[in-house]
Design a protein around this motif. Structure first.
Motif, PDB file in Angstrom:
ATOM      1  N   GLU A  17       0.843  -1.193   0.000  1.00 66.99           N
ATOM      2  CA  GLU A  17       0.000   0.000   0.000  1.00 66.99           C
ATOM      3  C   GLU A  17       0.878   1.242   0.000  1.00 66.99           C
ATOM      4  O   GLU A  17       1.896   1.313   0.671  1.00 66.99           O
ATOM      5  N   GLY A  18       0.506   2.184  -0.824  1.00 63.95           N
ATOM      6  CA  GLY A  18       1.266   3.409  -0.952  1.00 63.95           C
ATOM      7  C   GLY A  18       2.307   3.383  -2.052  1.00 63.95           C
ATOM      8  O   GLY A  18       2.881   4.409  -2.380  1.00 63.95           O
ATOM      9  N   GLU A  19       2.569   2.201  -2.632  1.00 63.70           N
ATOM     10  CA  GLU A  19       3.549   2.141  -3.714  1.00 63.70           C
ATOM     11  C   GLU A  19       2.976   2.809  -4.960  1.00 63.70           C
ATOM     12  O   GLU A  19       1.831   2.573  -5.338  1.00 63.70           O
ATOM     13  N   ILE A  20       3.779   3.668  -5.583  1.00 64.17           N
ATOM     14  CA  ILE A  20       3.387   4.371  -6.795  1.00 64.17           C
ATOM     15  C   ILE A  20       3.950   3.604  -7.988  1.00 64.17           C
ATOM     16  O   ILE A  20       5.163   3.378  -8.068  1.00 64.17           O
ATOM     17  N   THR A  21       3.084   3.200  -8.892  1.00 68.71           N
ATOM     18  CA  THR A  21       3.544   2.433 -10.052  1.00 68.71           C
ATOM     19  C   THR A  21       3.435   3.214 -11.353  1.00 68.71           C
ATOM     20  O   THR A  21       3.894   2.757 -12.386  1.00 68.71           O
ATOM     21  N   SER A  22       2.830   4.393 -11.304  1.00 73.35           N
ATOM     22  CA  SER A  22       2.671   5.209 -12.506  1.00 73.35           C
ATOM     23  C   SER A  22       3.128   6.638 -12.204  1.00 73.35           C
ATOM     24  O   SER A  22       2.656   7.251 -11.255  1.00 73.35           O
ATOM     25  N   LEU A  23       4.060   7.128 -13.010  1.00 69.30           N
ATOM     26  CA  LEU A  23       4.596   8.477 -12.825  1.00 69.30           C
ATOM     27  C   LEU A  23       4.441   9.285 -14.102  1.00 69.30           C
ATOM     28  O   LEU A  23       4.353   8.721 -15.197  1.00 69.30           O
ATOM     29  N   ASP A  24       4.482  10.592 -13.965  1.00 66.00           N
ATOM     30  CA  ASP A  24       4.482  11.457 -15.144  1.00 66.00           C
ATOM     31  C   ASP A  24       5.887  11.460 -15.753  1.00 66.00           C
ATOM     32  O   ASP A  24       6.815  10.850 -15.230  1.00 66.00           O
ATOM     33  N   ASP A  25       6.039  12.166 -16.877  1.00 61.60           N
ATOM     34  CA  ASP A  25       7.334  12.190 -17.567  1.00 61.60           C
ATOM     35  C   ASP A  25       8.453  12.715 -16.680  1.00 61.60           C
ATOM     36  O   ASP A  25       9.561  12.176 -16.682  1.00 61.60           O
ATOM     37  N   ALA A  26       8.181  13.768 -15.912  1.00 64.98           N
ATOM     38  CA  ALA A  26       9.207  14.345 -15.034  1.00 64.98           C
ATOM     39  C   ALA A  26       9.653  13.326 -13.984  1.00 64.98           C
ATOM     40  O   ALA A  26      10.848  13.181 -13.722  1.00 64.98           O
ATOM     41  N   GLY A  27       8.711  12.612 -13.401  1.00 65.61           N
ATOM     42  CA  GLY A  27       9.047  11.595 -12.409  1.00 65.61           C
ATOM     43  C   GLY A  27       9.857  10.461 -13.017  1.00 65.61           C
ATOM     44  O   GLY A  27      10.824   9.990 -12.415  1.00 65.61           O
ATOM     45  N   ARG A  28       9.486  10.043 -14.210  1.00 62.56           N
ATOM     46  CA  ARG A  28      10.230   8.974 -14.892  1.00 62.56           C
ATOM     47  C   ARG A  28      11.655   9.426 -15.216  1.00 62.56           C
ATOM     48  O   ARG A  28      12.599   8.640 -15.100  1.00 62.56           O
ATOM     49  N   GLN A  29      11.834  10.688 -15.602  1.00 61.43           N
ATOM     50  CA  GLN A  29      13.171  11.206 -15.901  1.00 61.43           C
ATOM     51  C   GLN A  29      14.031  11.235 -14.640  1.00 61.43           C
ATOM     52  O   GLN A  29      15.224  10.934 -14.682  1.00 61.43           O
ATOM     53  N   LYS A  30      13.425  11.570 -13.518  1.00 65.86           N
ATOM     54  CA  LYS A  30      14.170  11.607 -12.261  1.00 65.86           C
ATOM     55  C   LYS A  30      14.573  10.199 -11.829  1.00 65.86           C
ATOM     56  O   LYS A  30      15.687   9.987 -11.348  1.00 65.86           O
ATOM     57  N   LEU A  31      13.677   9.232 -12.015  1.00 61.63           N
ATOM     58  CA  LEU A  31      14.038   7.841 -11.708  1.00 61.63           C
ATOM     59  C   LEU A  31      15.125   7.350 -12.643  1.00 61.63           C
ATOM     60  O   LEU A  31      16.005   6.587 -12.249  1.00 61.63           O
ATOM     61  N   ALA A  32      15.074   7.788 -13.901  1.00 60.72           N
ATOM     62  CA  ALA A  32      16.117   7.419 -14.863  1.00 60.72           C
ATOM     63  C   ALA A  32      17.474   7.945 -14.400  1.00 60.72           C
ATOM     64  O   ALA A  32      18.504   7.276 -14.581  1.00 60.72           O
ATOM     65  N   ALA A  33      17.497   9.124 -13.779  1.00 63.30           N
ATOM     66  CA  ALA A  33      18.750   9.679 -13.251  1.00 63.30           C
ATOM     67  C   ALA A  33      19.293   8.795 -12.128  1.00 63.30           C
ATOM     68  O   ALA A  33      20.501   8.573 -12.030  1.00 63.30           O
ATOM     69  N   VAL A  34      18.410   8.268 -11.298  1.00 57.74           N
ATOM     70  CA  VAL A  34      18.838   7.363 -10.225  1.00 57.74           C
ATOM     71  C   VAL A  34      19.388   6.078 -10.837  1.00 57.74           C
ATOM     72  O   VAL A  34      20.444   5.580 -10.431  1.00 57.74           O
ATOM     73  N   LYS A  35      18.704   5.545 -11.831  1.00 58.90           N
ATOM     74  CA  LYS A  35      19.177   4.307 -12.467  1.00 58.90           C
ATOM     75  C   LYS A  35      20.502   4.532 -13.177  1.00 58.90           C
ATOM     76  O   LYS A  35      21.372   3.658 -13.180  1.00 58.90           O
ATOM     77  N   GLN A  36      20.698   5.721 -13.741  1.00 60.60           N
ATOM     78  CA  GLN A  36      21.970   6.060 -14.372  1.00 60.60           C
ATOM     79  C   GLN A  36      23.091   6.053 -13.321  1.00 60.60           C
ATOM     80  O   GLN A  36      24.189   5.546 -13.571  1.00 60.60           O
ATOM     81  N   LEU A  37      22.812   6.603 -12.147  1.00 57.84           N
ATOM     82  CA  LEU A  37      23.777   6.584 -11.051  1.00 57.84           C
ATOM     83  C   LEU A  37      24.118   5.147 -10.664  1.00 57.84           C
ATOM     84  O   LEU A  37      25.290   4.795 -10.498  1.00 57.84           O
ATOM     85  N   LEU A  38      23.102   4.314 -10.522  1.00 59.49           N
ATOM     86  CA  LEU A  38      23.336   2.922 -10.140  1.00 59.49           C
ATOM     87  C   LEU A  38      24.166   2.193 -11.194  1.00 59.49           C
ATOM     88  O   LEU A  38      25.047   1.398 -10.855  1.00 59.49           O
ATOM     89  N   GLN A  39      23.901   2.459 -12.456  1.00 55.60           N
ATOM     90  CA  GLN A  39      24.696   1.845 -13.527  1.00 55.60           C
ATOM     91  C   GLN A  39      26.143   2.326 -13.468  1.00 55.60           C
ATOM     92  O   GLN A  39      27.074   1.532 -13.606  1.00 55.60           O
TER      93      GLN A  39
END
Length: 102
Positions: free
Chosen positions: A16-38
């Motif tokens: 409960e409370g998990e967000i599974t759908s984000l707008d473009d800005a949110g997806r870009q920010k998550l992509a930045a985190v994944k880029q860091l992890l890579q």
């Protein structure tokens, strides 16, 4: 960490409370985190989840899950989200030393 251990940790988190759908800005920010992890070779070590909680925060759970509050994701820009994630995963480098000290 083994895939089984990671799966066990993920099962302990409430859904409960998990967000599974984000707008473009949110997806870009998550992509930045994944880029860091890579870039740090940690993309297989961490699962990244966005949750709807009262406080704007980011935490690492048992060195395997990065939980990002939706409010933090919306308030911060991509570079700040990435920096906060870097700060949180840096705790991993000190966790072993800290545990062995006790």
């Amino acid at each position: 960490m083994s895939p089984g251990e990671k799966a066990r940790i993920l099962e302990t988190l409430p859904s409960e409370g998990e967000i599974t759908s984000l707008d473009d800005a949110g997806r870009q920010k998550l992509a930045a985190v994944k880029q860091l992890l890579q870039a740090t070779g940690r993309e297989s070590a961490y699962e990244v989840k966005v949750v709807d909680v009262a406080y704007a925060r980011m935490v690492v759970v048992e060195r395997s899950v990065i939980l990002i509050a939706k409010s933090a994701l919306m308030l911060l820009d991509a570079e700040d989200v990435q920096a906060l994630a870097a700060h949180e995963i840096a705790h991993e480098y000190f966790a072993v030393e800290y545990a062995s000290a006790f």
